[in-house]
Scaffold this motif. Structure first.
Motif, PDB file in Angstrom:
ATOM      1  N   SER A  44       0.819  -1.212   0.000  1.00 36.11           N
ATOM      2  CA  SER A  44       0.000   0.000   0.000  1.00 36.11           C
ATOM      3  C   SER A  44       0.851   1.259   0.000  1.00 36.11           C
ATOM      4  O   SER A  44       1.898   1.296   0.649  1.00 36.11           O
ATOM      5  N   PRO A  45       0.382   2.313  -0.714  1.00 41.35           N
ATOM      6  CA  PRO A  45       1.059   3.604  -0.660  1.00 41.35           C
ATOM      7  C   PRO A  45       0.968   4.195   0.743  1.00 41.35           C
ATOM      8  O   PRO A  45       0.085   3.797   1.494  1.00 41.35           O
ATOM      9  N   PRO A  46       1.810   5.122   1.160  1.00 40.78           N
ATOM     10  CA  PRO A  46       2.775   5.799   0.294  1.00 40.78           C
ATOM     11  C   PRO A  46       4.027   4.969   0.029  1.00 40.78           C
ATOM     12  O   PRO A  46       4.723   5.201  -0.941  1.00 40.78           O
ATOM     13  N   HIS A  47       4.357   4.023   0.900  1.00 46.59           N
ATOM     14  CA  HIS A  47       5.512   3.165   0.685  1.00 46.59           C
ATOM     15  C   HIS A  47       5.142   1.736   1.024  1.00 46.59           C
ATOM     16  O   HIS A  47       4.653   1.469   2.121  1.00 46.59           O
ATOM     17  N   PRO A  48       5.407   0.819   0.109  1.00 45.58           N
ATOM     18  CA  PRO A  48       5.282  -0.578   0.485  1.00 45.58           C
ATOM     19  C   PRO A  48       6.192  -0.837   1.695  1.00 45.58           C
ATOM     20  O   PRO A  48       7.223  -0.178   1.857  1.00 45.58           O
ATOM     21  N   ASN A  68       6.596   2.843  -7.300  1.00 41.83           N
ATOM     22  CA  ASN A  68       7.291   2.689  -8.586  1.00 41.83           C
ATOM     23  C   ASN A  68       8.701   2.143  -8.405  1.00 41.83           C
ATOM     24  O   ASN A  68       9.144   1.275  -9.158  1.00 41.83           O
ATOM     25  N   GLN A  69       9.441   2.663  -7.409  1.00 38.59           N
ATOM     26  CA  GLN A  69      10.797   2.177  -7.156  1.00 38.59           C
ATOM     27  C   GLN A  69      10.770   0.700  -6.770  1.00 38.59           C
ATOM     28  O   GLN A  69      11.611  -0.078  -7.217  1.00 38.59           O
ATOM     29  N   THR A  70       9.830   0.350  -5.914  1.00 35.98           N
ATOM     30  CA  THR A  70       9.740  -1.029  -5.458  1.00 35.98           C
ATOM     31  C   THR A  70       9.450  -1.955  -6.629  1.00 35.98           C
ATOM     32  O   THR A  70      10.082  -3.008  -6.778  1.00 35.98           O
ATOM     33  N   GLN A  71       8.535  -1.567  -7.495  1.00 35.71           N
ATOM     34  CA  GLN A  71       8.212  -2.379  -8.670  1.00 35.71           C
ATOM     35  C   GLN A  71       9.416  -2.476  -9.611  1.00 35.71           C
ATOM     36  O   GLN A  71       9.724  -3.551 -10.125  1.00 35.71           O
ATOM     37  N   ARG A  72      10.118  -1.346  -9.826  1.00 35.79           N
ATOM     38  CA  ARG A  72      11.300  -1.362 -10.703  1.00 35.79           C
ATOM     39  C   ARG A  72      12.398  -2.274 -10.154  1.00 35.79           C
ATOM     40  O   ARG A  72      13.180  -2.837 -10.908  1.00 35.79           O
ATOM     41  N   SER A  73      12.456  -2.411  -8.827  1.00 34.92           N
ATOM     42  CA  SER A  73      13.475  -3.281  -8.230  1.00 34.92           C
ATOM     43  C   SER A  73      13.184  -4.751  -8.532  1.00 34.92           C
ATOM     44  O   SER A  73      14.046  -5.609  -8.347  1.00 34.92           O
ATOM     45  N   GLY A  74      11.945  -5.042  -8.950  1.00 36.01           N
ATOM     46  CA  GLY A  74      11.534  -6.407  -9.218  1.00 36.01           C
ATOM     47  C   GLY A  74      10.705  -7.012  -8.099  1.00 36.01           C
ATOM     48  O   GLY A  74      10.190  -8.119  -8.225  1.00 36.01           O
ATOM     49  N   PHE A  75      10.569  -6.288  -6.982  1.00 34.06           N
ATOM     50  CA  PHE A  75       9.804  -6.803  -5.859  1.00 34.06           C
ATOM     51  C   PHE A  75       8.338  -6.423  -6.020  1.00 34.06           C
ATOM     52  O   PHE A  75       8.009  -5.265  -6.228  1.00 34.06           O
ATOM     53  N   ASN A 109      15.927 -15.290  -0.917  1.00 34.51           N
ATOM     54  CA  ASN A 109      16.311 -16.471  -1.699  1.00 34.51           C
ATOM     55  C   ASN A 109      17.461 -16.182  -2.666  1.00 34.51           C
ATOM     56  O   ASN A 109      17.447 -16.624  -3.817  1.00 34.51           O
ATOM     57  N   GLY A 110      18.441 -15.388  -2.209  1.00 40.71           N
ATOM     58  CA  GLY A 110      19.619 -15.091  -3.021  1.00 40.71           C
ATOM     59  C   GLY A 110      19.426 -14.033  -4.091  1.00 40.71           C
ATOM     60  O   GLY A 110      20.362 -13.714  -4.819  1.00 40.71           O
ATOM     61  N   THR A 111      18.230 -13.473  -4.207  1.00 44.65           N
ATOM     62  CA  THR A 111      17.962 -12.427  -5.206  1.00 44.65           C
ATOM     63  C   THR A 111      17.912 -11.064  -4.531  1.00 44.65           C
ATOM     64  O   THR A 111      17.217 -10.891  -3.531  1.00 44.65           O
ATOM     65  N   ASN A 112      18.685 -10.113  -5.086  1.00 42.86           N
ATOM     66  CA  ASN A 112      18.686  -8.745  -4.581  1.00 42.86           C
ATOM     67  C   ASN A 112      17.598  -7.931  -5.253  1.00 42.86           C
ATOM     68  O   ASN A 112      17.420  -8.013  -6.480  1.00 42.86           O
ATOM     69  N   TYR A 113      16.912  -7.136  -4.443  1.00 44.48           N
ATOM     70  CA  TYR A 113      15.917  -6.173  -4.930  1.00 44.48           C
ATOM     71  C   TYR A 113      16.383  -4.812  -4.444  1.00 44.48           C
ATOM     72  O   TYR A 113      16.285  -4.499  -3.257  1.00 44.48           O
ATOM     73  N   ASP A 114      16.957  -4.025  -5.370  1.00 50.23           N
ATOM     74  CA  ASP A 114      17.556  -2.743  -5.012  1.00 50.23           C
ATOM     75  C   ASP A 114      16.529  -1.629  -5.126  1.00 50.23           C
ATOM     76  O   ASP A 114      16.160  -1.221  -6.235  1.00 50.23           O
ATOM     77  N   MET A 115      16.080  -1.121  -3.982  1.00 49.81           N
ATOM     78  CA  MET A 115      15.113  -0.027  -3.943  1.00 49.81           C
ATOM     79  C   MET A 115      15.791   1.294  -4.299  1.00 49.81           C
ATOM     80  O   MET A 115      15.228   2.117  -5.006  1.00 49.81           O
ATOM     81  N   TYR A 116      16.977   1.494  -3.760  1.00 52.18           N
ATOM     82  CA  TYR A 116      17.750   2.729  -3.957  1.00 52.18           C
ATOM     83  C   TYR A 116      19.188   2.338  -4.316  1.00 52.18           C
ATOM     84  O   TYR A 116      20.100   2.475  -3.500  1.00 52.18           O
TER      85      TYR A 116
END
Length: 123
Positions: A44-48, A68-75, A109-116
Protein backbone atom coordinates in the motif's frame (compact mmCIF):
# COMPACT_ATOMS: atom_id res chain seq x y z
CA UNK A 1 -17.49 27.50 9.07
CA UNK A 2 -16.27 25.32 11.96
CA UNK A 3 -16.36 22.24 9.71
CA UNK A 4 -14.21 24.01 7.12
CA UNK A 5 -11.64 25.00 9.72
CA UNK A 6 -11.56 21.44 11.03
CA UNK A 7 -11.00 20.03 7.54
CA UNK A 8 -8.20 22.51 6.88
CA UNK A 9 -6.56 21.61 10.19
CA UNK A 10 -6.78 17.89 9.42
CA UNK A 11 -5.35 18.41 5.94
CA UNK A 12 -2.41 20.40 7.30
CA UNK A 13 -1.74 17.81 9.99
CA UNK A 14 -1.80 14.98 7.46
CA UNK A 15 0.47 16.91 5.11
CA UNK A 16 2.96 17.53 7.89
CA UNK A 17 3.02 13.85 8.76
CA UNK A 18 3.56 12.89 5.14
CA UNK A 19 6.34 15.46 4.80
CA UNK A 20 8.07 14.14 7.91
CA UNK A 21 7.76 10.56 6.63
CA UNK A 22 9.55 11.17 3.33
CA UNK A 23 13.26 11.65 2.94
CA UNK A 24 16.15 10.30 4.96
CA UNK A 25 16.54 12.90 7.72
CA UNK A 26 15.10 10.52 10.34
CA UNK A 27 17.59 7.75 9.48
CA UNK A 28 21.21 7.12 10.48
CA UNK A 29 23.74 7.86 7.75
CA UNK A 30 25.46 4.49 8.25
CA UNK A 31 23.87 1.43 6.72
CA UNK A 32 23.17 -1.69 8.71
CA UNK A 33 22.06 -5.18 7.86
CA UNK A 34 18.99 -6.83 9.35
CA UNK A 35 18.32 -10.54 9.00
CA UNK A 36 15.00 -12.08 9.88
CA UNK A 37 11.73 -13.59 8.75
CA UNK A 38 8.95 -11.75 6.93
CA UNK A 39 5.84 -11.45 9.13
CA UNK A 40 3.72 -9.18 6.90
CA UNK A 41 3.90 -7.64 3.43
CA UNK A 42 2.06 -4.43 2.54
CA UNK A 43 2.19 -2.98 -0.95
CA UNK A 44 0.00 0.00 0.00
CA UNK A 45 1.06 3.60 -0.66
CA UNK A 46 2.78 5.80 0.29
CA UNK A 47 5.51 3.17 0.69
CA UNK A 48 5.28 -0.58 0.49
CA UNK A 49 6.57 -2.05 3.72
CA UNK A 50 7.37 -5.27 5.49
CA UNK A 51 7.34 -6.37 9.08
CA UNK A 52 10.38 -8.52 9.79
CA UNK A 53 11.09 -10.47 12.98
CA UNK A 54 14.78 -10.78 13.83
CA UNK A 55 16.51 -13.63 15.70
CA UNK A 56 16.00 -11.80 19.03
CA UNK A 57 12.24 -11.68 18.44
CA UNK A 58 12.08 -7.95 17.69
CA UNK A 59 9.50 -6.96 15.07
CA UNK A 60 10.95 -4.40 12.65
CA UNK A 61 9.13 -2.05 10.30
CA UNK A 62 10.96 -2.10 6.97
CA UNK A 63 10.08 0.73 4.58
CA UNK A 64 10.70 -0.09 0.92
CA UNK A 65 10.89 2.43 -1.94
CA UNK A 66 7.86 4.25 -3.26
CA UNK A 67 5.54 1.97 -5.26
CA UNK A 68 7.29 2.69 -8.59
CA UNK A 69 10.80 2.18 -7.16
CA UNK A 70 9.74 -1.03 -5.46
CA UNK A 71 8.21 -2.38 -8.67
CA UNK A 72 11.30 -1.36 -10.70
CA UNK A 73 13.47 -3.28 -8.23
CA UNK A 74 11.53 -6.41 -9.22
CA UNK A 75 9.80 -6.80 -5.86
CA UNK A 76 6.03 -7.23 -6.02
CA UNK A 77 3.38 -8.49 -3.65
CA UNK A 78 3.93 -11.96 -5.10
CA UNK A 79 7.74 -12.02 -4.82
CA UNK A 80 7.85 -13.23 -1.22
CA UNK A 81 5.60 -14.82 1.37
CA UNK A 82 5.27 -14.54 5.10
CA UNK A 83 7.78 -16.87 6.69
CA UNK A 84 10.48 -16.23 4.06
CA UNK A 85 13.98 -15.41 5.27
CA UNK A 86 15.14 -11.91 4.34
CA UNK A 87 18.23 -9.75 4.60
CA UNK A 88 17.67 -6.00 4.63
CA UNK A 89 20.44 -3.51 3.91
CA UNK A 90 19.38 -0.04 4.90
CA UNK A 91 19.43 2.93 7.22
CA UNK A 92 17.82 2.42 10.59
CA UNK A 93 15.92 5.02 12.53
CA UNK A 94 18.28 7.38 14.38
CA UNK A 95 16.05 6.81 17.44
CA UNK A 96 17.55 3.47 18.49
CA UNK A 97 14.45 2.68 20.56
CA UNK A 98 12.49 2.27 17.31
CA UNK A 99 12.81 -0.96 15.31
CA UNK A 100 12.45 0.83 11.98
CA UNK A 101 14.67 0.73 8.91
CA UNK A 102 14.49 2.15 5.41
CA UNK A 103 15.69 -0.48 2.95
CA UNK A 104 18.06 0.32 0.12
CA UNK A 105 18.25 -3.40 -0.79
CA UNK A 106 16.41 -6.50 0.30
CA UNK A 107 17.62 -10.02 -0.44
CA UNK A 108 15.26 -12.99 -0.57
CA UNK A 109 16.31 -16.47 -1.70
CA UNK A 110 19.62 -15.09 -3.02
CA UNK A 111 17.96 -12.43 -5.21
CA UNK A 112 18.69 -8.75 -4.58
CA UNK A 113 15.92 -6.17 -4.93
CA UNK A 114 17.56 -2.74 -5.01
CA UNK A 115 15.11 -0.03 -3.94
CA UNK A 116 17.75 2.73 -3.96
CA UNK A 117 20.76 1.36 -5.88
CA UNK A 118 22.50 4.76 -5.84
CA UNK A 119 22.52 4.70 -2.02
CA UNK A 120 24.10 1.26 -1.56
CA UNK A 121 27.48 1.67 0.13
CA UNK A 122 28.08 -1.85 1.50
CA UNK A 123 28.78 -4.72 -0.83
Amino acid sequence: MALGATLITLALAAGGKAFAHHGWSWADSEQTELEGTIETISMSPPHPSLEVRDADGTLWQVDLGNPNQTQRSGFTGDTAETGDAITVLGNRNSDASRAHIKAVRITINGTNYDMYPERIVAE
